[in-house]
Design an enzyme around this catalytic site. Structure first.
Site: not given
Ligand code: DGL
Length: 266
Positions: A75, A191
């Site tokens: 993430c 993201c």
């Molecule tokens: N998948 C997460 C990232 O890479 C974020 C998604 C969310 O806002 O929860 O930042």
């Protein structure tokens, strides 16, 4: 640092980390994987750094209790807010994080020359010091635009959960509208949710997308000692919404990638 790392813990706020997980499964098939989807606390991209640090520590503890000896923070938002604190607190455990692959500026192949590029992130990643420092270091002239996308990760979750409908496609078009007028050639996906619909983004905007998954998998490959197993056919999955570990097959995972830009065999 521990020497033998054949049990890997991976986490994200939701299923975004699957865009990293499938790359790891293909590159490092001989490991056991525990994946935590922190649905009970998503989205991460709208929370404060303090909240994400606290949450990342709770999830890390859960993965360490399972016996994981390498943690992938799949993430961008949690990497930006919490990886430094995690490394300081759990000194014996290696952490691999995810960052937007702005490095494309240095590793361009001739078939896809960059005319105009942008990087899209959550709000948390976009305002983080880590992201600002990375962007300044690799792109000091500011040639790559940055746009925060407040609602895109949530749209991706719904598309993957419910399937793509005309209404969802409309929501996606609205969310991508500010990017459409920029007439980009390349879009860096900052993201981990975004690569799961890279194909849809590419078609809607007429861009080439850039995802960090393969680079993260290479880093994990460098850290993992082979255990002799040949194929990772399943992984353990826990949603913090239900708090129940389940076994999921790799086939199930790959079937979720139909809107990603992942081509067969890649
Ligand atoms: N998948 C997460 C990232 O890479 C974020 C998604 C969310 O806002 O929860 O930042």
């Amino acid at each position: 640092m521990k020497q033998f790392k054949d049990r890997i813990g991976i986490f994200d706020s939701g299923i975004g980390g699957f865009s990293i997980l499938h790359r790891i499964i293909k590159k490092v098939p001989s490991v056991t994987i525990d994946y935590i989807s922190d649905d009970a606390f998503s989205p991460y991209g709208e929370k404060s750094d303090t909240e994400i640090i606290k949450r990342s520590q709770i999830i890390t503890e859960m993965l360490l209790q399972r016996g994981c000896s390498l943690i992938v923070v799949a993430c961008n938002s949690a990497t930006a807010a919490a990886i430094k604190a995690l490394r300081e607190k759990y000194r014996d455990t290696p952490f691999v994080g995810v960052e937007p692959y702005i490095n494309i500026l240095n590793h361009q192949d001739h078939s896809s020359e960059i005319r105009k590029a942008a990087v899209i992130t959550t709000e948390l990643t976009g305002r983080s010091e880590k992201f600002k420092i990375l962007k300044q270091r690799i792109d000091p002239s500011g040639s790559i635009l940055h746009v925060s996308m407040p609602g895109l990760a949530a749209i991706v979750e719904i598309i993957l959960e419910k399937g793509l409908s005309e209404n969802l496609m409309e929501d996606l078009r609205k969310e991508l509208k500010p990017l459409k007028i920029l007439n980009l050639s390349h879009l860096i996906l900052g993201c981990t949710h975004y690569p799961l619909i890279a194909d849809l983004i590419e078609k809607e905007l007429g861009v080439i997308t850039v995802s960090p998954g393969p680079h993260v998998a290479n880093r994990v490959f460098d850290l993992v000692s082979p255990s002799g197993k040949e194929y990772c056919s399943s992984f353990s999955y826990l949603s913090t919404g239900s708090m129940k570990w389940e076994q999921r097959t790799s086939e199930y995972l790959f079937s979720l990638l139909k809107h990603s830009a992942v081509k067969e065999g890649s």
